[in-house]
Motif scaffolding. Structure first.
Motif, PDB file in Angstrom:
ATOM      1  N   SER A 190      41.120  20.263  26.161  1.00 41.24           N
ATOM      2  CA  SER A 190      40.120  20.372  25.086  1.00 41.24           C
ATOM      3  C   SER A 190      39.131  21.498  25.376  1.00 41.24           C
ATOM      4  CB  SER A 190      39.390  19.038  24.905  1.00 41.24           C
ATOM      5  OG  SER A 190      38.543  18.815  26.008  1.00 41.24           O
ATOM      6  N   VAL A 191      38.841  21.739  26.669  1.00 43.27           N
ATOM      7  CA  VAL A 191      37.971  22.868  27.034  1.00 43.27           C
ATOM      8  C   VAL A 191      38.630  24.184  26.605  1.00 43.27           C
ATOM      9  CG1 VAL A 191      36.887  24.120  28.965  1.00 43.27           C
ATOM     10  CG2 VAL A 191      36.976  21.611  28.995  1.00 43.27           C
TER      11      VAL A 191
ATOM     12  N   ILE B 142      37.219  26.919  23.885  1.00 42.05           N
ATOM     13  CA  ILE B 142      37.051  28.349  24.182  1.00 42.05           C
ATOM     14  C   ILE B 142      37.870  29.169  23.187  1.00 42.05           C
ATOM     15  CG2 ILE B 142      37.373  30.178  25.904  1.00 42.05           C
ATOM     16  CD1 ILE B 142      37.301  28.017  28.093  1.00 42.05           C
ATOM     17  N   TYR B 143      39.105  28.733  22.946  1.00 45.90           N
ATOM     18  CA  TYR B 143      39.996  29.471  22.056  1.00 45.90           C
ATOM     19  C   TYR B 143      39.392  29.606  20.662  1.00 45.90           C
ATOM     20  CZ  TYR B 143      44.229  30.948  19.613  1.00 45.90           C
ATOM     21  OH  TYR B 143      45.132  31.660  18.860  1.00 45.90           O
ATOM     22  N   GLU B 144      38.932  28.485  20.116  1.00 46.74           N
ATOM     23  CA  GLU B 144      38.413  28.497  18.738  1.00 46.74           C
ATOM     24  C   GLU B 144      37.141  29.345  18.641  1.00 46.74           C
ATOM     25  OE1 GLU B 144      40.115  27.572  16.320  1.00 46.74           O
ATOM     26  OE2 GLU B 144      41.648  26.415  17.381  1.00 46.74           O
ATOM     27  N   ALA B 145      36.266  29.224  19.644  1.00 51.83           N
ATOM     28  CA  ALA B 145      35.018  29.999  19.630  1.00 51.83           C
ATOM     29  C   ALA B 145      35.312  31.489  19.710  1.00 51.83           C
ATOM     30  CB  ALA B 145      34.123  29.570  20.795  1.00 51.83           C
TER      31      ALA B 145
ATOM     32  N   LEU C  95      36.025  36.926  17.264  1.00 52.73           N
ATOM     33  CA  LEU C  95      36.846  38.122  17.015  1.00 52.73           C
ATOM     34  C   LEU C  95      37.021  38.361  15.512  1.00 52.73           C
ATOM     35  CD1 LEU C  95      39.594  37.754  19.793  1.00 52.73           C
ATOM     36  CD2 LEU C  95      37.595  39.249  19.780  1.00 52.73           C
ATOM     37  N   LYS C  96      37.219  37.273  14.753  1.00 48.47           N
ATOM     38  CA  LYS C  96      37.353  37.396  13.284  1.00 48.47           C
ATOM     39  C   LYS C  96      36.112  38.034  12.692  1.00 48.47           C
ATOM     40  CE  LYS C  96      40.718  33.820  12.080  1.00 48.47           C
ATOM     41  NZ  LYS C  96      40.935  32.416  11.697  1.00 48.47           N
ATOM     42  N   GLU C  97      34.972  37.560  13.143  1.00 46.30           N
ATOM     43  CA  GLU C  97      33.677  38.080  12.705  1.00 46.30           C
ATOM     44  C   GLU C  97      33.568  39.581  13.018  1.00 46.30           C
ATOM     45  OE1 GLU C  97      31.140  36.712  11.167  1.00 46.30           O
ATOM     46  OE2 GLU C  97      29.659  38.329  11.503  1.00 46.30           O
TER      47      GLU C  97
ATOM     48  N   CYS D 262      46.317  35.832  25.254  1.00 48.86           N
ATOM     49  CA  CYS D 262      46.777  36.472  24.027  1.00 48.86           C
ATOM     50  C   CYS D 262      45.602  36.954  23.165  1.00 48.86           C
ATOM     51  CB  CYS D 262      47.635  35.456  23.283  1.00 48.86           C
ATOM     52  SG  CYS D 262      48.380  36.111  21.812  1.00 48.86           S
ATOM     53  N   LEU D 263      44.554  36.140  23.089  1.00 48.57           N
ATOM     54  CA  LEU D 263      43.356  36.490  22.308  1.00 48.57           C
ATOM     55  C   LEU D 263      42.718  37.780  22.812  1.00 48.57           C
ATOM     56  CD1 LEU D 263      41.168  33.313  21.814  1.00 48.57           C
ATOM     57  CD2 LEU D 263      42.422  34.601  20.080  1.00 48.57           C
TER      58      LEU D 263
END
Lengths: 270, 270
Positions: free
Chosen positions: B3-4, B8-11, B16-18, B254-255
């Protein structure tokens, strides 16, 4: 340790003299100083003396502290067609130009350091090379793999490149800095401890054990006397081998300015 | 830990989208693969999918194993005017060209690594950045100084640059490799242990203690299953927090291909 340093010095000097003779291409160096830092004067004089001793050309360019700009230094670097070094420290916030590897005799530039990370380069910063020489002489040239080495200090010109070179040589490397809890470290676990912090007394000679090699890279002036980073308690001899200051790492470092200048000439004529 | 990693991934993805929205300049990436390594296929597909998700251009150039020469790769690198990466491993002794920092999205080139040593650069190798993210999330973004970190493995793409970045952040760093006596190490002394050797079972989950963060960078295929470098004993849960494989470091890595591509565009338009 003093005799070990002397032996390394003489062997290295003989090797360099031999190289200069067989090289066929002249080795030249330009040293740039800005202002008149007293320690720099000594270092520069030693370098010039060594080049003189071998009949090699060493130009010393002395710039005034008042009028010299960053652009002046950058222009000197841009126009250099042979090994050059900007003697540190530089005054007034001036920084040494980031030299291309081909003329970077100090090995401080990003191109040289990038090659170091990839394990590709011949040039090491002179103090790093001197440290490697002492470890080689004491522990055996082919015994770096698995050697447990502590590097205290993380400067760009000693601690960090030394740690990288030791990792390249498959040593087990522990890097400490001013934020490390040095009092809690069990120093006995290391085969070799290199101290390069510029802070006298950060460690002392009672903390080491027999069989260890301690390399004191620091040069500090305390009460008018030159001393290393390691404090030597009166009347207490350490069972470990500790390099002296002065006459230790610094004595060898000077040789490697010449050694690096030769390497640069060699690789430019390949 | 799962879940950590997800948090991190979602944040990071949102960030990056922003950035992509406000950037104004298109972000492009070229990925070069040679031959058809099955693992590479998965990695490349994930990168392309991410670029697609954000509406960004990702060209995938697939070269035949048979006819491709080193000159072909070098020419591609020389002509690239935007971020490019050569997916490892490359077959037949081919090596990834040493890219200039301006297009070096993987952060593997000597120019980028030299800047890293000097503490100057924005680009970190993606796996290194992912590891730093996990340490930040677990230990606190501002708590790197004095943190005791073990880095097991000394590859040019993970272990070595990670050690350098941690030294830059004033961590106390111990670097181990295949010649280190790992059985004799007291692992309990470290706050964080990063394992990046590509060798399953080099450490196991019973060796760690409560409060430690263990980052397993390895991705190995054992009996048809993806596993990390750390062996998890059946029925024994470690008291330490250990990142999972798959779904740990790799998921974040990957991000950072995207993150690095954005950083390169940002610095080229400065």
């Amino acid at each position: 340790m003093k005799s070990v340093i002397n032996t390394i010095y003489e062997a290295k000097l003989a090797e360099l003299k031999e190289k200069v003779t067989t090289l066929g291409t002249p080795v030249r160096l330009t040293i740039v100083t800005v202002g008149d830092d007293p320690a720099s004067k000594v270092y520069v004089r030693n370098k010039i003396r060594l080049f003189d001793e071998l009949g090699l050309e060493c130009n010393h360019l002395t710039l005034d502290e008042a009028g010299t700009t960053q652009t002046d230094l950058d222009t000197l670097a841009d126009n250099a067609d042979h090994p050059i070094l900007f003697q540190l420290p530089l005054p007034n916030g001036l920084v040494a130009p980031d030299l291309p590897a081909a003329i970077d005799v100090d090995g401080f530039g990003s191109e040289t350091l990038g090659q170091l990370v990839l394990g590709q380069n011949a040039i090491l910063p002179c103090t790093v090379q001197a440290t490697i020489d002492i470890i080689s002489a004491h522990c055996g040239e082919f015994n770096f793999a698995g050697l447990k080495v502590a590097v205290v200090g993380r400067s760009n010109i000693v601690g960090k490149p030394l740690a990288i070179e030791l990792i390249n040589r498959q040593s087990t490397v522990s890097s400490f800095n001013s934020r490390s809890d040095l009092a809690a470290v069990s120093w006995a676990q290391f085969d070799v401890i290199v101290v390069a912090t510029g802070s006298h007394g950060i460690l002392d000679n009672s903390q080491f054990i027999e069989g260890q090699l301690i390399i004191d890279v620091g040069i500090n002036r305390v009460d008018g006397k030159l001393v290393g980073d390691i404090k030597h308690h009166d009347g207490i001899l350490s069972p470990a081998a500790i390099t002296p200051v002065p006459g230790g790492v610094g004595r060898l470092t000077c040789l490697h300015v010449l050694g690096n200048a030769i390497k640069l000439v060699e690789s430019s004529t390949k």
